[in-house]
Design a protein around this motif. Structure first.
Motif, PDB file in Angstrom:
ATOM      1  N   ARG A   1      -5.988  -4.780  -4.549  1.00  5.18           N
ATOM      2  CA  ARG A   1      -7.180  -5.618  -4.543  1.00  5.18           C
ATOM      3  C   ARG A   1      -6.880  -7.016  -5.078  1.00  5.18           C
ATOM      4  NH1 ARG A   1      -8.386  -2.507  -1.498  1.00  5.18           N
ATOM      5  NH2 ARG A   1     -10.254  -1.249  -1.232  1.00  5.18           N
TER       6      ARG A   1
ATOM      7  N   TYR B   1      -6.786   6.375  -4.464  1.00  3.00           N
ATOM      8  CA  TYR B   1      -7.516   7.477  -3.847  1.00  3.00           C
ATOM      9  C   TYR B   1      -6.773   8.785  -4.125  1.00  3.00           C
ATOM     10  CZ  TYR B   1      -9.696   3.756  -0.988  1.00  3.00           C
ATOM     11  OH  TYR B   1     -10.355   2.632  -0.558  1.00  3.00           O
TER      12      TYR B   1
ATOM     13  N   ARG C   1      -7.058  -0.280  -6.464  1.00  5.87           N
ATOM     14  CA  ARG C   1      -7.847   0.834  -5.914  1.00  5.87           C
ATOM     15  C   ARG C   1      -6.904   2.031  -5.697  1.00  5.87           C
ATOM     16  NH1 ARG C   1     -13.059   2.036  -5.195  1.00  5.87           N
ATOM     17  NH2 ARG C   1     -13.726   0.218  -4.019  1.00  5.87           N
TER      18      ARG C   1
ATOM     19  N   VAL D   1       0.864  -1.189   0.000  1.00  5.21           N
ATOM     20  CA  VAL D   1       0.000   0.000   0.000  1.00  5.21           C
ATOM     21  C   VAL D   1       0.899   1.237   0.000  1.00  5.21           C
ATOM     22  CG1 VAL D   1      -1.494   1.346   1.529  1.00  5.21           C
ATOM     23  CG2 VAL D   1      -2.000  -1.062   1.098  1.00  5.21           C
TER      24      VAL D   1
HETATM   25  C1  PHB Z   1      -7.943   0.150   0.858  1.00  2.00           C
HETATM   26  O1  PHB Z   1      -7.461  -0.951   0.571  1.00  2.00           O
HETATM   27  O2  PHB Z   1      -8.942   0.602   0.301  1.00  2.00           O
HETATM   28  C2  PHB Z   1      -7.254   0.943   1.918  1.00  2.00           C
HETATM   29  C3  PHB Z   1      -6.088   0.451   2.500  1.00  2.00           C
HETATM   30  C4  PHB Z   1      -5.450   1.192   3.464  1.00  2.00           C
HETATM   31  C5  PHB Z   1      -5.973   2.422   3.842  1.00  2.00           C
HETATM   32  C6  PHB Z   1      -7.119   2.903   3.271  1.00  2.00           C
HETATM   33  C7  PHB Z   1      -7.778   2.161   2.299  1.00  2.00           C
HETATM   34  O3  PHB Z   1      -5.343   3.144   4.795  1.00  2.00           O
END
Ligand code: PHB
Length: 414
Positions: A241, A249, A247, A226
């Motif tokens: 995913r 953001y 995914r 991540v």
């Molecule tokens: C996600 O997998 O959507 C995700 C993972 C870690 C985060 C926020 C969202 O801190």
């Protein structure tokens, strides 16, 4: 005798003197569970395993809930809980385990090996709709009663010992269920919380002053971890995913609209905010299949029960996605409520029911505090002073073992 024990007696349970256990009679009322998300379905499976009758009502179709993409990260202890009830077989076979994440700041990457910092515990990357699919499959295979496509669900008499659910079935018939207890797992906008009389609960709400554009794309991940990127134009995240879907953001101004984010702009902004100056790392792009603005709001209801209605998951509390706690809190609520109901049905001991809210809220507020700590650290605030404080927090996390330990404990545990 406690009010719960009295309620159970009125509902047709009888006490077996020899074993001082409640034996179930044929007119036993069911636990009515509203909502087939991770919380409602876990509760349903655990109750069925213990022989306690329950009925699940869900407004969506089975296909809808089994394909709706949402969260994707499950914590170690939640997986252990599911696994101890035989609910994690596919998850354990298929999920990737993650123990490190990456912070990008000023074009440089910093890895935090949170698993090494916290007893080897890891996250499991397994999309929420797969959790739902497994839980629905297991519940139905064990003979569980679930009604999809219901409308006009109404909750009645929750303050009495004879609560009731009414609804219209998918085929248009008016239906009714006399319940022992009602579990409200129907999300933030559901009917169960709204059926609690005004003044009986306190609601705490906070908008964090930011919003996220959430993007799902058919693109293989460009990372094994991540990524949280802090950029002068705002936060960008790359989350995992599967081997074919990722995914992402982007921090966007409050009240922004997806209409302002055509696909080319999304990719350009992700490329810019995730860029590294000292490496040839590249973002792999793909077809965008979902774009939504997420309201970064926290909301907690206290207590999480009223009369014979018990709220679980998003019906009782919502948390920002930062830190990926939402589904894990929902699973914890289900575990605690199931244990309380089972204890009560077996022995008449209502201690678990009386302490349900307090036990869940302790974890909820811990998670809220941590999520807020992270929100502050990884976002740009419209107030420059606050942005610099956030950066100072992140620099400290990168430089200080103690701060990294705090992060690890809260991120993957406790
Ligand atoms: C996600 O997998 O959507 C995700 C993972 C870690 C985060 C926020 C969202 O801190």
């Amino acid at each position: 005798m406690s009010i719960f024990a009295q309620a159970v007696q009125r509902q047709g349970y009888a006490v077996s003197d020899r074993h001082s256990e409640w034996s179930v009679q044929s007119n036993e009322r069911s636990v009515g569970i509203v909502g087939a998300g991770p919380a409602g379905l876990t509760l349903a499976n655990l109750l069925r395993e213990a022989g306690i009758p329950c009925v699940v009502l869900e407004k969506g179709t089975r296909e809808h809930i089994e394909t709706r993409p949402r969260a994707g990260v499950i914590e170690h202890r939640a997986v252990q809980m599911l696994s101890s009830h035989g609910l994690a077989d596919r998850l354990l076979r298929e999920a990737d385990r993650h123990g490190a994440c990456e912070f990008r700041v000023n074009g440089r990457a910093h890895e935090v090996d949170y698993s090494a910092l916290y007893g080897g515990q890891t996250h499991y990357v397994y999309p929420q709709q797969e959790v739902v699919k497994d839980l629905v499959g297991h519940y139905i295979a064990s003979g569980g009663d679930i009604r999809f496509g219901v409308t006009d669900v109404q909750v009645h008499e929750i303050s009495s010992s004879t609560p009731r659910l009414t609804w219209t079935s998918a085929t248009g018939e008016a239906q009714r269920l006399d319940c022992s207890f009602i579990a409200g797992a129907d999300g933030f906008h559901g009917v169960t919380r709204r059926s609690i009389p005004a003044g009986a609960i306190q609601e705490y709400s906070h908008q964090h002053g930011i919003e996220w554009l959430s993007v799902l794309a058919e693109a293989p991940p460009s990372t094994h971890k991540v990524i949280y990127a802090l950029h002068p134009d705002g936060f960008a995240g790359h989350m995992l995913r599967s081997s074919t879907v990722s995914r992402y953001y982007l921090q966007v101004p409050v009240a922004d609209s997806v209409d302002n984010w055509p696909d080319e702009r999304v990719w350009a902004e992700l490329r810019k905010r995730l860029a590294l100056t000292d490496s040839d790392w590249k973002l792999t792009e793909g077809r965008i299949v979902e774009k939504r603005i997420l309201d970064m709001r926290s909301h907690v209801v206290e207590p999480m029960n009223h009369g014979n209605l018990y709220l679980l998951g998003d019906a009782a509390h919502i948390i920002t996605p930062v830190g990926a706690k939402g589904m894990n809190l929902a699973l914890h609520d289900a575990e605690v409520l199931a244990a309380a109901l089972i204890e009560y049905h077996r022995s008449g001991d209502d201690n678990g029911l009386r302490t349900y809210s307090e036990i869940c809220l302790r974890r909820v507020w811990r998670a809220q505090e941590f999520s807020q700590w992270m929100v502050f650290m990884i976002h740009r605030s419209p107030e420059p002073f606050l942005s610099r404080l956030g950066e100072a927090r992140l620099e400290h996390l990168i430089a200080s073992g103690a701060s990294a330990g705090y992060f690890a404990q809260n991120y993957v545990g406790p």
